[in-house]
Design a protein around this motif. Structure first.
Motif, PDB file in Angstrom:
ATOM      1  N   GLY A 137      25.282  50.281  51.373  1.00 33.79           N
ATOM      2  CA  GLY A 137      24.281  51.220  50.898  1.00 33.79           C
ATOM      3  C   GLY A 137      23.381  51.723  52.014  1.00 33.79           C
ATOM      4  O   GLY A 137      23.550  51.364  53.187  1.00 33.79           O
TER       5      GLY A 137
ATOM      6  N   LEU B  35      29.316  45.128  41.828  1.00 29.96           N
ATOM      7  CA  LEU B  35      28.174  45.966  42.178  1.00 29.96           C
ATOM      8  C   LEU B  35      26.905  45.132  42.308  1.00 29.96           C
ATOM      9  O   LEU B  35      26.618  44.280  41.468  1.00 29.96           O
ATOM     10  CB  LEU B  35      27.950  47.043  41.108  1.00 29.96           C
ATOM     11  CG  LEU B  35      29.155  47.915  40.742  1.00 29.96           C
ATOM     12  CD1 LEU B  35      28.729  48.985  39.746  1.00 29.96           C
ATOM     13  CD2 LEU B  35      29.769  48.547  41.987  1.00 29.96           C
TER      14      LEU B  35
ATOM     15  N   THR C 209      28.246  54.691  42.146  1.00 29.87           N
ATOM     16  CA  THR C 209      28.814  53.668  43.022  1.00 29.87           C
ATOM     17  C   THR C 209      30.262  53.393  42.650  1.00 29.87           C
ATOM     18  O   THR C 209      31.127  53.256  43.524  1.00 29.87           O
ATOM     19  CB  THR C 209      27.990  52.371  42.931  1.00 29.87           C
ATOM     20  OG1 THR C 209      26.616  52.648  43.184  1.00 29.87           O
ATOM     21  CG2 THR C 209      28.483  51.347  43.946  1.00 29.87           C
TER      22      THR C 209
ATOM     23  N   ALA D 183      26.555  47.484  48.713  1.00 26.83           N
ATOM     24  CA  ALA D 183      26.169  47.893  47.364  1.00 26.83           C
ATOM     25  C   ALA D 183      27.299  47.628  46.385  1.00 26.83           C
ATOM     26  O   ALA D 183      27.080  47.553  45.178  1.00 26.83           O
ATOM     27  CB  ALA D 183      25.800  49.369  47.347  1.00 26.83           C
ATOM     28  N   GLY D 184      28.516  47.505  46.904  1.00 23.54           N
ATOM     29  CA  GLY D 184      29.674  47.237  46.060  1.00 23.54           C
ATOM     30  C   GLY D 184      30.817  46.678  46.885  1.00 23.54           C
ATOM     31  O   GLY D 184      30.942  46.986  48.081  1.00 23.54           O
TER      32      GLY D 184
ATOM     33  N   VAL E 120      21.884  48.978  41.897  1.00 26.52           N
ATOM     34  CA  VAL E 120      22.494  50.202  42.421  1.00 26.52           C
ATOM     35  C   VAL E 120      22.895  51.082  41.247  1.00 26.52           C
ATOM     36  O   VAL E 120      23.209  50.581  40.162  1.00 26.52           O
ATOM     37  CB  VAL E 120      23.714  49.901  43.315  1.00 26.52           C
ATOM     38  CG1 VAL E 120      23.333  48.987  44.466  1.00 26.52           C
ATOM     39  CG2 VAL E 120      24.858  49.305  42.503  1.00 26.52           C
TER      40      VAL E 120
ATOM     41  N   VAL F 275      25.972  56.297  53.058  1.00 26.50           N
ATOM     42  CA  VAL F 275      26.747  55.125  52.676  1.00 26.50           C
ATOM     43  C   VAL F 275      27.962  55.037  53.585  1.00 26.50           C
ATOM     44  O   VAL F 275      28.415  56.035  54.147  1.00 26.50           O
ATOM     45  CB  VAL F 275      27.188  55.181  51.202  1.00 26.50           C
ATOM     46  CG1 VAL F 275      25.985  55.189  50.271  1.00 26.50           C
ATOM     47  CG2 VAL F 275      28.058  56.399  50.938  1.00 26.50           C
TER      48      VAL F 275
ATOM     49  N   MET G 245      25.966  56.588  43.896  1.00 29.94           N
ATOM     50  CA  MET G 245      24.956  56.801  44.899  1.00 29.94           C
ATOM     51  C   MET G 245      24.799  58.315  45.109  1.00 29.94           C
ATOM     52  O   MET G 245      25.756  59.054  45.019  1.00 29.94           O
ATOM     53  CB  MET G 245      25.320  56.107  46.206  1.00 29.94           C
ATOM     54  CG  MET G 245      25.941  54.729  46.045  1.00 29.94           C
ATOM     55  SD  MET G 245      25.655  53.641  47.454  1.00 29.94           S
ATOM     56  CE  MET G 245      24.037  53.029  47.019  1.00 29.94           C
TER      57      MET G 245
ATOM     58  N   CYS H 189      26.846  40.891  45.205  1.00 34.90           N
ATOM     59  CA  CYS H 189      27.559  41.869  44.377  1.00 34.90           C
ATOM     60  C   CYS H 189      28.373  41.172  43.281  1.00 34.90           C
ATOM     61  O   CYS H 189      28.429  41.655  42.151  1.00 34.90           O
ATOM     62  CB  CYS H 189      28.493  42.718  45.245  1.00 34.90           C
ATOM     63  SG  CYS H 189      27.655  43.716  46.506  1.00 34.90           S
TER      64      CYS H 189
ATOM     65  N   THR I 265      32.410  56.198  43.996  1.00 29.23           N
ATOM     66  CA  THR I 265      32.616  56.098  45.441  1.00 29.23           C
ATOM     67  C   THR I 265      33.639  55.020  45.767  1.00 29.23           C
ATOM     68  O   THR I 265      34.514  55.205  46.625  1.00 29.23           O
ATOM     69  CB  THR I 265      31.286  55.796  46.151  1.00 29.23           C
ATOM     70  OG1 THR I 265      30.333  56.811  45.844  1.00 29.23           O
ATOM     71  CG2 THR I 265      31.473  55.738  47.659  1.00 29.23           C
TER      72      THR I 265
END
Length: 386
Positions: free
Chosen positions: A63, A121, A130, A69-70, A125, A7, A1, A26, A133
């Motif tokens: 996100g 994920l 990602t 997002a994950g 994304v 986030v 990201m 995800c 992170t």
């Protein structure tokens, strides 16, 4: 990201703290063990909790839109049981040198040696940012909890390469998988074997169903409490002999039947009107996964029939790409299951201990790959695919 995007990382103490739809967005639908229903059943049943040494520490990355997002299924552990990637010798060596190996962090599906993604994920994304992170978040949890190590087991090839590129140690293991080479019938598969193995499989299948043994294939709405009671009894018998203390309880099986029956395939053997053996499988998008087996009577070759041949037959009939029959098993080779490498990645806090483990893993990896090559030379197939 992107750095400019807002986030948030959240650490969750239970699966119930994230909506099933958000987690599954995800996790996807390919691998049933990564689903919210499966992981939640482990926790709600009391099978994977702090009390059993699997304290949930799931990581969720929200996100910019506020949606996950994950996600990462992660646990704080005070032992090394139920993992199938063995580090008991690491723990003994570290503690012999005066260190404290437990607690540690484990990114895995409890009691489940099934390869699959561990950083889950949401589609769309940006993948690498990602992943970075999420990895940074996991390592920060490791530092804050003061654990000795972080272990990511049965991850994918792509993930393992990413983890290795970001400083984690790579470990290689071995499993035996059956792959569908476009077979339309079980006979097509048999014809792909050399004559000696083909004759052996036919003999084993024939003898497995002597003595009045009948085999049922059950899934979905066909499953009832009597089937689950029988399978749980078989699981307890095998688990008590193999592990001493079985990992799963009856409530887990109840929840599995209530929430994931359509993913379940039971092969149950019956003789004289009662069930005498069974094999529990879960089905994903392209794979049937063999998980548990047990019996109340010993019958020659019945284990091979329920666990291996019925799974192959099911995969062929339903157009599935492979059968994954769990950990261990060079004996699977003669039945069409070939050796495949598996991956794990490891972060170790202590620099000296990390160096020692890294040296060991180089030698272990070479031995595992040599073993796979050697076993491949004993393939039961008449010819290998292009």
């Amino acid at each position: 990201m992107g750095d400019s995007e807002a986030v948030t990382l959240r650490l969750l103490g239970r699966m119930a703290d994230v909506a099933a739809a958000d987690w599954n967005a995800c996790a996807g639908s390919t691998n049933p063990f990564l689903s919210h229903a499966f992981l939640d059943a482990l926790e709600q049943s009391g099978s994977a909790t702090a009390k059993t040494g699997w304290a949930p520490h799931h990581l969720v990355l929200d996100g910019p839109d506020g949606k996950p997002a994950g996600c990462v299924p992660m646990y704080l552990k005070n032992h090394s049981y139920g993992e199938y990637v063995f580090d008991h010798s690491w723990a003994q060596a570290y503690e012999h040198a005066g260190g404290r190996y437990y607690p540690k962090l484990q990114i895995a599906v409890p009691f489940t040696p099934v390869p699959g993604p561990r950083f889950l994920l949401r589609p769309g994304v940006p993948r690498e940012p990602t992943m970075r992170t999420l990895l940074a978040g996991c390592l920060e949890v490791a530092r804050q909890t003061k654990v000795s190590s972080l272990h990511i087991t049965f991850c994918t090839d792509e993930e393992c390469a990413f983890f290795a590129a970001n400083g984690l140690l790579r470990r290689t293991g071995e499993q035996f998988h059956w792959e569908n080479r476009g077979y339309k019938t079980f006979g097509d598969f048999l014809n792909d074997l050399n004559a000696r193995k083909r004759k052996s499989v036919n003999k084993e299948r024939r003898e497995a169903t002597t003595d009045g043994i009948e085999i049922e294939t059950l899934s979905g709405s066909a499953l009832n409490d009597a089937h689950w009671d029988a399978m749980y009894g078989f699981y307890m018998d095998t688990g008590s002999r193999k592990w001493g203390s079985p990992y799963l309880n009856r409530d887990f099986f109840r929840r599995l039947g209530a929430t994931m029956a359509d993913n379940v395939v039971l092969f149950l053997a019956k003789r004289g009107g009662r069930y005498i053996a069974g094999a529990l499988n879960l089905v994903g998008a392209d794979t049937i996964y063999g998980r548990y087996w047990g019996c109340s009577e010993d019958h020659r070759f019945l284990h091979f029939e329920l666990c291996y041949y019925r799974a192959i037959e099911y995969a062929i009939d339903h157009g599935l790409a492979r059968v994954e029959a769990g950990a261990q098993g060079p004996h699977k080779l003669a039945r069409g299951y070939l050796p495949k490498p598996t991956n794990s990645a490891h972060w170790i806090r202590d620099a000296s201990f990390r160096e020692a483990v890294a040296d060991y893993l180089v030698r272990e990896r070479a031995q595992v790959l040599t073993d796979i090559e050697r076993l491949d030379s004993y393939s039961p197939f008449r010819h290998e695919p292009d």
